[in-house]
Design an enzyme around this catalytic site. Sequence first.
Site, PDB file in Angstrom:
ATOM      1  N   LYS A 147       1.078  -0.899   0.133  1.00  0.00           N
ATOM      2  CA  LYS A 147      -0.168  -0.111  -0.069  1.00  0.00           C
ATOM      3  C   LYS A 147       1.076   1.301  -0.046  1.00  0.00           C
ATOM      4  O   LYS A 147       0.716   2.367  -0.498  1.00  0.00           O
ATOM      5  CB  LYS A 147      -0.879  -0.218   1.275  1.00  0.00           C
ATOM      6  CG  LYS A 147      -2.076  -1.098   1.362  1.00  0.00           C
ATOM      7  CD  LYS A 147      -3.264  -0.904   1.322  1.00  0.00           C
ATOM      8  CE  LYS A 147      -4.484  -2.270   0.479  1.00  0.00           C
ATOM      9  NZ  LYS A 147      -5.386  -2.100   1.428  1.00  0.00           N
ATOM     10  N   LYS A 188      -3.567 -10.789  -6.706  1.00  0.00           N
ATOM     11  CA  LYS A 188      -4.599 -10.026  -5.986  1.00  0.00           C
ATOM     12  C   LYS A 188      -5.713  -9.540  -7.011  1.00  0.00           C
ATOM     13  O   LYS A 188      -5.894  -8.359  -7.295  1.00  0.00           O
ATOM     14  CB  LYS A 188      -4.392 -10.387  -4.368  1.00  0.00           C
ATOM     15  CG  LYS A 188      -4.801  -9.040  -3.978  1.00  0.00           C
ATOM     16  CD  LYS A 188      -5.418  -9.427  -2.669  1.00  0.00           C
ATOM     17  CE  LYS A 188      -5.055  -7.859  -1.911  1.00  0.00           C
ATOM     18  NZ  LYS A 188      -6.078  -7.844  -1.068  1.00  0.00           N
ATOM     19  N   LYS A 200     -10.527  -4.972  -4.312  1.00  0.00           N
ATOM     20  CA  LYS A 200     -11.548  -3.407  -5.177  1.00  0.00           C
ATOM     21  C   LYS A 200     -11.422  -1.963  -5.235  1.00  0.00           C
ATOM     22  O   LYS A 200     -11.821  -1.556  -5.774  1.00  0.00           O
ATOM     23  CB  LYS A 200     -12.929  -3.372  -3.695  1.00  0.00           C
ATOM     24  CG  LYS A 200     -12.103  -3.314  -2.778  1.00  0.00           C
ATOM     25  CD  LYS A 200     -13.623  -3.173  -1.792  1.00  0.00           C
ATOM     26  CE  LYS A 200     -13.335  -3.924  -0.203  1.00  0.00           C
ATOM     27  NZ  LYS A 200     -12.380  -3.484   0.812  1.00  0.00           N
TER      28      LYS A 200
HETATM   29  N1  AQP Z   1      -8.689 -11.558  -4.637  1.00  0.00           N
HETATM   30  C1  AQP Z   1      -8.729 -11.990  -2.868  1.00  0.00           C
HETATM   31  N2  AQP Z   1      -9.241 -12.819  -2.692  1.00  0.00           N
HETATM   32  C2  AQP Z   1      -9.365 -13.759  -1.718  1.00  0.00           C
HETATM   33  N3  AQP Z   1      -9.900 -12.736  -0.409  1.00  0.00           N
HETATM   34  C3  AQP Z   1      -9.666 -11.343  -0.379  1.00  0.00           C
HETATM   35  N4  AQP Z   1     -10.446 -10.746   0.801  1.00  0.00           N
HETATM   36  C4  AQP Z   1      -9.842  -9.481  -0.562  1.00  0.00           C
HETATM   37  N5  AQP Z   1      -9.328  -9.808  -1.643  1.00  0.00           N
HETATM   38  C5  AQP Z   1      -9.174 -11.221  -1.507  1.00  0.00           C
HETATM   39  C6  AQP Z   1     -10.461 -10.810   1.431  1.00  0.00           C
HETATM   40  O1  AQP Z   1     -11.817 -10.113   2.003  1.00  0.00           O
HETATM   41  C7  AQP Z   1     -11.523  -9.447   2.810  1.00  0.00           C
HETATM   42  C8  AQP Z   1     -12.082  -7.775   3.172  1.00  0.00           C
HETATM   43  O2  AQP Z   1     -10.780  -7.084   3.635  1.00  0.00           O
HETATM   44  P1  AQP Z   1     -10.222  -5.063   3.348  1.00  0.00           P
HETATM   45  O3  AQP Z   1     -11.572  -4.877   2.250  1.00  0.00           O
HETATM   46  O4  AQP Z   1     -10.453  -5.426   5.313  1.00  0.00           O
HETATM   47  O5  AQP Z   1      -9.544  -5.226   2.516  1.00  0.00           O
HETATM   48  P2  AQP Z   1      -8.507  -5.612   1.793  1.00  0.00           P
HETATM   49  O6  AQP Z   1      -7.927  -6.854   2.004  1.00  0.00           O
HETATM   50  O7  AQP Z   1      -7.236  -4.409   1.384  1.00  0.00           O
HETATM   51  O8  AQP Z   1      -9.238  -5.900   0.840  1.00  0.00           O
HETATM   52  P3  AQP Z   1      -9.269  -5.379  -1.403  1.00  0.00           P
HETATM   53  O9  AQP Z   1     -10.439  -5.925  -1.793  1.00  0.00           O
HETATM   54  O10 AQP Z   1      -7.623  -5.600  -1.882  1.00  0.00           O
HETATM   55  O11 AQP Z   1      -9.702  -3.853  -0.618  1.00  0.00           O
HETATM   56  P4  AQP Z   1      -8.618  -2.502  -0.810  1.00  0.00           P
HETATM   57  O12 AQP Z   1      -8.931  -2.478  -2.743  1.00  0.00           O
HETATM   58  O13 AQP Z   1      -9.585  -1.735  -0.778  1.00  0.00           O
HETATM   59  O14 AQP Z   1      -6.861  -2.791  -0.621  1.00  0.00           O
HETATM   60  C9  AQP Z   1     -10.309  -9.887   4.037  1.00  0.00           C
HETATM   61  O15 AQP Z   1     -11.155 -11.506   3.787  1.00  0.00           O
HETATM   62  C10 AQP Z   1     -10.193  -9.656   2.410  1.00  0.00           C
HETATM   63  O16 AQP Z   1      -8.363 -11.357   2.782  1.00  0.00           O
END
Ligand code: AQP
Length: 338
Positions: free
Chosen positions: A115, A197, A200
């Site tokens: 990040k 990965k 969002k």
């Molecule tokens: N690609 C993924 N595959 C499986 N699990 C995933 N998670 C996120 N991406 C994947 C799981 O979703 C939950 C939400 O996590 P979060 O919103 O706290 O943030 P994150 O992990 O940083 O998810 P993103 O989608 O990547 O968000 P942004 O883009 O905002 O940083 C967690 O349980 C995570 O493991």
Amino acid sequence: MENEKKVLYSGMQATNVLTLGNYLGALKNWVKLNEEYDCYFGVMDLHSLTVRQEPAEFRKKAKELYATFVAGGLDPKTNCIYYQSHVPEHAYLGWILDCFTYTGELSRMTQFKDKSAKHADNVNAGLFTYPVLMAADILLYQADLVPVGKDQKQHLEITRTIAQRFNQIYGDVFTVPEGYYGKQGAKVMSLQEPTKKMSKSDENVNSTILLLDDKDTIIRKFKKAVTDSEAEVRYDEENKPGVSNLMNIYGAITGKDNAEMEREFAGKGYGDFKMAVGEAVADELAPLQSRYRELMTTEKAYLEECIKENDARASHTAMKTLRKVRRKVGLTDIPDYH
Ligand code: AQP
């Protein structure tokens, strides 16, 4: 008796519409486990502040995320679904735990490194201490189980380390939680760069399937998914990351293992395979999408009522733990803190 069930805790940031990764890695497992556990699910809006948010849009996204949890199959009358920022004990315990976490430990976190690279103009202290706030989220509720995607494994490990460290000094204060990762779907990759990965916040719309994408969009995105120059549906993460990712998705939805999928698509090209994955995903998401539309149009008052009830429930549990922590570390009593 109150609380015979074990406690489950998880949450998601309110940064965008959820992706298929968030769904398969987390939400789907929450729904699977929710009856067996005493569950707390947070809209992690304090965590979202590590990245700049446009205030009006942010408020809207947080509400949409709440509705998505419910639309996905979590009953807010039996599951405590709440906003993290409505329970100030999260930030309070986060500060106390900051004092029990070493900067060396935090600087090893891969999410912080990723990040920081992504938001090079805003590498704030919140991004650095994010895992400690996450530890506070989980430990406040004395969670036994934390179902998350594999990308959160390192954060869960540090949560356990912090809990154990604190318990060693002060006795049995925190439950040391276990992670729960699904067999398939625990790490869904980008459709355009399958070694990265699915996220969002990805700016390439074709990389992600959003939970509110319509059927045509879902199928179009799968058709465009990056695969390889062979035409064989075979699981090989290293040499065929695109196809393996699609198999992972298809398997997580249909329950089929790799051998079954390889048999199903033997002799067929990637076109048929992608279409099957697209249809399976669209069918899986259809009920969530229609329930979401209902909630956001005719059931807003119902959601507000649930939010109020669950705020009180989350606060009650969180205060109980914080009161214990305050006493253990030697902070003076607050007369009316109940
Ligand atoms: N690609 C993924 N595959 C499986 N699990 C995933 N998670 C996120 N991406 C994947 C799981 O979703 C939950 C939400 O996590 P979060 O919103 O706290 O943030 P994150 O992990 O940083 O998810 P993103 O989608 O990547 O968000 P942004 O883009 O905002 O940083 C967690 O349980 C995570 O493991």
